[in-house]
Enzyme design. Sequence first.
Site, PDB file in Angstrom:
ATOM      1  N   GLY A 145       0.818  -1.210   0.000  1.00  0.00           N
ATOM      2  CA  GLY A 145       0.000   0.000   0.000  1.00  0.00           C
ATOM      3  C   GLY A 145       0.849   1.256   0.000  1.00  0.00           C
ATOM      4  N   THR A 146       1.943   1.224   0.721  1.00  0.00           N
ATOM      5  CA  THR A 146       2.799   2.403   0.815  1.00  0.00           C
ATOM      6  C   THR A 146       3.379   2.756  -0.545  1.00  0.00           C
ATOM      7  OG1 THR A 146       3.323   1.911   3.115  1.00  0.00           O
ATOM      8  CG2 THR A 146       4.859   3.326   1.930  1.00  0.00           C
ATOM      9  N   GLN A 198      -7.842  -0.151   3.417  1.00  0.00           N
ATOM     10  CA  GLN A 198      -8.715  -0.729   4.441  1.00  0.00           C
ATOM     11  C   GLN A 198     -10.069  -1.153   3.898  1.00  0.00           C
ATOM     12  OE1 GLN A 198      -8.031  -1.474   7.603  1.00  0.00           O
ATOM     13  NE2 GLN A 198      -5.946  -0.637   7.595  1.00  0.00           N
ATOM     14  N   ASN A 227      -8.187   3.930   8.543  1.00  0.00           N
ATOM     15  CA  ASN A 227      -7.660   2.742   9.196  1.00  0.00           C
ATOM     16  C   ASN A 227      -7.811   2.759  10.712  1.00  0.00           C
ATOM     17  OD1 ASN A 227      -5.701   4.832   8.368  1.00  0.00           O
ATOM     18  ND2 ASN A 227      -4.322   3.749   9.750  1.00  0.00           N
ATOM     19  N   CYS A 285       2.110   7.143  23.350  1.00  0.00           N
ATOM     20  CA  CYS A 285       3.166   6.303  23.904  1.00  0.00           C
ATOM     21  C   CYS A 285       3.582   5.184  22.946  1.00  0.00           C
ATOM     22  CB  CYS A 285       2.716   5.680  25.220  1.00  0.00           C
ATOM     23  SG  CYS A 285       2.402   6.902  26.503  1.00  0.00           S
ATOM     24  N   SER A 313      -3.418  -3.146  -0.621  1.00  0.00           N
ATOM     25  CA  SER A 313      -2.286  -3.830   0.015  1.00  0.00           C
ATOM     26  C   SER A 313      -2.695  -5.226   0.453  1.00  0.00           C
ATOM     27  CB  SER A 313      -1.847  -2.998   1.226  1.00  0.00           C
ATOM     28  OG  SER A 313      -0.755  -3.602   1.875  1.00  0.00           O
ATOM     29  N   GLY A 314      -1.937  -6.243   0.008  1.00  0.00           N
ATOM     30  CA  GLY A 314      -2.318  -7.641   0.196  1.00  0.00           C
ATOM     31  C   GLY A 314      -2.488  -8.112   1.630  1.00  0.00           C
ATOM     32  N   HIS A 315      -1.639  -7.623   2.535  1.00  0.00           N
ATOM     33  CA  HIS A 315      -1.633  -8.219   3.880  1.00  0.00           C
ATOM     34  C   HIS A 315      -2.790  -7.732   4.739  1.00  0.00           C
ATOM     35  CE1 HIS A 315      -0.089  -4.784   6.338  1.00  0.00           C
ATOM     36  NE2 HIS A 315       0.260  -4.367   5.144  1.00  0.00           N
TER      37      HIS A 315
HETATM   38  C1  LIG Z   1      -5.103   3.246   5.002  1.00  0.00           C
HETATM   39  C2  LIG Z   1      -3.739   2.673   4.804  1.00  0.00           C
HETATM   40  N1  LIG Z   1      -2.958   3.115   3.796  1.00  0.00           N
HETATM   41  C3  LIG Z   1      -1.736   2.616   3.564  1.00  0.00           C
HETATM   42  C4  LIG Z   1      -1.206   1.632   4.356  1.00  0.00           C
HETATM   43  C5  LIG Z   1       0.158   1.138   4.065  1.00  0.00           C
HETATM   44  O1  LIG Z   1       0.149  -0.169   3.581  1.00  0.00           O
HETATM   45  P1  LIG Z   1       1.466  -1.077   3.699  1.00  0.00           P
HETATM   46  O2  LIG Z   1       1.899  -1.033   5.122  1.00  0.00           O
HETATM   47  O3  LIG Z   1       1.026  -2.400   3.259  1.00  0.00           O
HETATM   48  O4  LIG Z   1       2.506  -0.474   2.831  1.00  0.00           O
HETATM   49  C6  LIG Z   1      -1.981   1.146   5.448  1.00  0.00           C
HETATM   50  C7  LIG Z   1      -1.509   0.103   6.380  1.00  0.00           C
HETATM   51  O5  LIG Z   1      -0.433   0.073   6.895  1.00  0.00           O
HETATM   52  C8  LIG Z   1      -3.268   1.667   5.662  1.00  0.00           C
HETATM   53  O6  LIG Z   1      -4.044   1.232   6.667  1.00  0.00           O
HETATM   54  S1  FES Z   2       5.775   6.656  26.393  1.00  0.00           S
HETATM   55 FE1  FES Z   2       4.225   7.783  27.306  1.00  0.00          FE
HETATM   56  S2  FES Z   2       4.568   7.368  29.407  1.00  0.00           S
HETATM   57 FE2  FES Z   2       6.002   6.089  28.455  1.00  0.00          FE
END
Ligand SMILES: Cc1ncc(COP(=O)(O)O)c(C=O)c1O
Ligand code: FES
Lengths: 392, 392, 137, 137
Positions: free
Chosen positions: A78-79, A186, A158, A331, A206-208
């Site tokens: 996807g990226t 998504q 997402n 975090c 994106s396949g995964h």
């Molecule tokens: C909305 C959306 N776009 C793009 C990506 C990127 O896809 P990938 O990590 O498979 O490159 C993701 C997931 O990571 C996604 O949720």
């Molecule tokens: S990263 Fe936010 S308190 Fe540890």
Amino acid sequence: MQNSEEEQKLVYMDHAATTSTDPEVVNAMVPYFTEYFGNPSSPYTIAKESEEAIEKAREKVANAINAKTDRVFFTSGGTESDNWAIKGVAFANKNKGNHIITTAIEHHAVLHPCEWLEKQGFDVTYLPVDKYGRVSVDDVRDAITDQTILITVMFANNEIGTIEPIEEIGEVARENGVYFHTDAVQAIGQLLVDVEDMNIDLLSLSGHKFYGPKGTGALYIKKGVKIDNFMHGGAQEKQRRAGTENVPGIVGLGEAIEHVTSDIENHAKRMQSLRDRLINGLLEIPKTHLCGHPTERLPNNVNIVFEYIEGESILLMLDSYSIAASTGSACTSASLEPSHVLVGCGLPHEIAHGSLRLSLGKENTEEDVDYVLSVVPNIIERLRSMSPMTIK
Amino acid sequence: MQNSEEEQKLVYMDHAATTSTDPEVVNAMVPYFTEYFGNPSSPYTIAKESEEAIEKAREKVANAINAKTDRVFFTSGGTESDNWAIKGVAFANKNKGNHIITTAIEHHAVLHPCEWLEKQGFDVTYLPVDKYGRVSVDDVRDAITDQTILITVMFANNEIGTIEPIEEIGEVARENGVYFHTDAVQAIGQLLVDVEDMNIDLLSLSGHKFYGPKGTGALYIKKGVKIDNFMHGGAQEKQRRAGTENVPGIVGLGEAIEHVTSDIENHAKRMQSLRDRLINGLLEIPKTHLCGHPTERLPNNVNIVFEYIEGESILLMLDSYSIAASTGSACTSASLEPSHVLVGCGLPHEIAHGSLRLSLGKENTEEDVDYVLSVVPNIIERLRSMSPMTIK
Amino acid sequence: MAMYSKKVMDHFMNPRNVGEMENPDGVGEVGNPKCGDIMRMYLKIEDNIIQDAKFMTFGCGAAIASSSMATELIKGKTLEEAWDVSNKAVADALEGLPSIKMHCSVLAEEAIHKAINDYRQKQNLPLWGEKEEEKPE
Amino acid sequence: MAMYSKKVMDHFMNPRNVGEMENPDGVGEVGNPKCGDIMRMYLKIEDNIIQDAKFMTFGCGAAIASSSMATELIKGKTLEEAWDVSNKAVADALEGLPSIKMHCSVLAEEAIHKAINDYRQKQNLPLWGEKEEEKPE
Ligand SMILES: Cc1ncc(COP(=O)(O)O)c(C=O)c1O
Ligand code: FES
Ligand SMILES: Cc1ncc(COP(=O)(O)O)c(C=O)c1O
Ligand code: FES
């Protein structure tokens, strides 16, 4: 509440992050590693198997989004698809204009290419969204200038699952002669996607995210769209995307998308009923709110914020109960910023901190949902009892 | 000469195009599809397995090229690594200069990014090579201007096998404060590669050239090198290369590079003896010449031109004898141009037409070589008997 | 890379009518401007009928198969009929060619035309042209 | 994402000294400027010795484990000794923290300092400073 030490099978509810690869998909892939391993560009017999397998997969992807087969190009995910669509259109059309329209809640795979293009002299408008994460079609229309070359708005978000008004934006784009790209990473397998009906010029997947292999993806490019190559090199993919084809990966992508789109209505119905059971159960916990749109949302997305507590702590406790989930807490992000999506919907930072995303998948059952509902209230209570924010 | 209809096992001699994935490598990958499928960015237990597997693979890649582990970044293949190195350095250093030095015989994954950068305002010098395909170190030195930001010269050529004077070019680059990238896609597993000793700042490699999976690769980036991201998006790979990690692919890449570099001297010796047997046998055919350097060449590369005939025809006939090979003929290229590498070495078009590349791999035996030597002379004779060029 | 039909492979592996011809009545040699290959065609003509055809080709599998098929197609035909054998007809008879290989069948059409005109020239007949309106009816 | 040591997980899942304290002698509340989290530390002090310590934390696993470990480390120590418990000491006692989580242990060090100074202020004692030269010897 079950003890974490007992043998609880994994309840995986982070399908928006990634999915396992279907065993059937893996089986389909394996021969292309060891047996039909030929480089599809070669003219000899074993390479023919690779080439035919790729074309079969291309047809499956095209069918899933109602595209012409020869307009589907395979990528590494996807990226890459997002980077290619955005940078490719930007560089190819810079003589026409330098303005791109997107939203504040896109995936980083869209936002960061846009930010990089700003450094190269492009102008980008990041449209705001309402409290449910929806962009306004009027805002899109109003943002168009005579310099606008691309509108890129995600199909569904997402994190919060909100579905954007894609068809209407496609209409606006077409009326104004501007290319329209949508990140449908998504959406595939959850929603009906039709590039023809929806006036989509470019679409990333994106396949995964749908039980296919990681490191595989595709970009749909409508015929006639002016776009530079992104991956320059060999003559693969009709000279549009260089690099020796990941044959087993492409085969897996094809298998997976065929499975996941074959009975999408029933799948979505099942997911939605689990989703709503989960949402209703979790909202019974006090000081708890639903993020994203109540109805215009992915059938498998649950996103709840719990006031006074922090998301990573929730995840770690859930993990000890063999539940896998996700959060938009600062975090857990490498940048230590809370999710730009939650902030984009108007949530204050400390509230965004306590977000929990549960994204459902086909192997999840009502039992799983009930198990999660049996575990979460205690975790929330326990963490709140440690929180300095609960006492005045 | 054996009849093509009988059951002859495949004699695969196109390892420079791609290799099969080692069954051991596939076995190492499989659990990461179905069992340890977690997204490495997630904080829960199953994702930990993915993350650790990636770091182990990174160490293996780093060991193979004598790099620091944290300077290895995973990509989707040699093409992406080359694109990233070249475009990334170009955009990040454009304030310093706009000049890039390369050679006329690079892979298209280097040449086409350079050509694209020319359209974006960069200047590129394509250095000529001698008749053996070697670039002159003096030419490299003389080409450097105060605008030069990058030298990119391949470690060894994929078509003719010629090894370039990498260490010396690295020295020149360092003396002049210019970054040095090398495309080592063909060198890994055949030659000793040491980024420290050889003054290499950036190095590309690709998994499927050494019995690893297709769609996997890595870019080595020396500490301190100023380089833009190429794949913009999520925070993966220490925010250097976005996209959900192809965990099974990365695991496979690590396994494969460990295997292939573990006993490289003996492997190279064995390849070299097969190679020389093959070259000597083929050169006995009249009107036949060796392409590439006689000694400074990849231990597994054989490249011969046969006058008066065309390469695709040779390949098709070889295929009927279950021999898989490659050619630089115009007829097999998508552009219908003969190989820029053969032309770059000074071969006339009609001679380049009759080229045959046989690239050896670990499963090839002396028997295979002798089988090829028993088949080729007849094929050449047969094709020459059809050729209008053999008769005055 | 695009692969070939069974028919193409048959005509490539077992080309018909390959070789030189002694005392041909017409010879046509053409070069493929796309990829730089060469095809030479020999005709034996009697009573305006192609009695025999032979070829020599320096080119790819599609070029060799096209030469072979083209010679088969024109044998026994009148010159007018042979002139009308188009590259498409050759490709069709071969059960198709990959689109990037269609230019190789054009080579065959052109070689036939050139060989026929070579014959007509030797016979002091007016040459036929390539354009539609100039073709014999 | 970087994962935690067994020790961190132990102190996160079974935090020691968590909760409010009635009538503390010193209280320190600090916010994590990096990610926006909050830690509050309570001390019970007698004869310059920390008799008891408790904490409340709104933060990640590392923050909660650091709070827990920090309270364990300072219990029974003199104020001077407790002041010297660095974030690195807390992280080491936890058998290490991922580098992107070191700032969470800083939160613990700061909360101790703030709580000690709160006590000193209430006792009308001069405050200790953060800088090396101002620390008690
Ligand atoms: C909305 C959306 N776009 C793009 C990506 C990127 O896809 P990938 O990590 O498979 O490159 C993701 C997931 O990571 C996604 O949720
Ligand atoms: S990263 Fe936010 S308190 Fe540890
Ligand atoms: C020298 C060289 N560089 C780059 C590449 C590109 O690698 P990949 O096809 O794995 O992207 C290849 C092989 O195709 C190569 O031989
Ligand atoms: S003769 Fe060159 S491609 Fe057919």
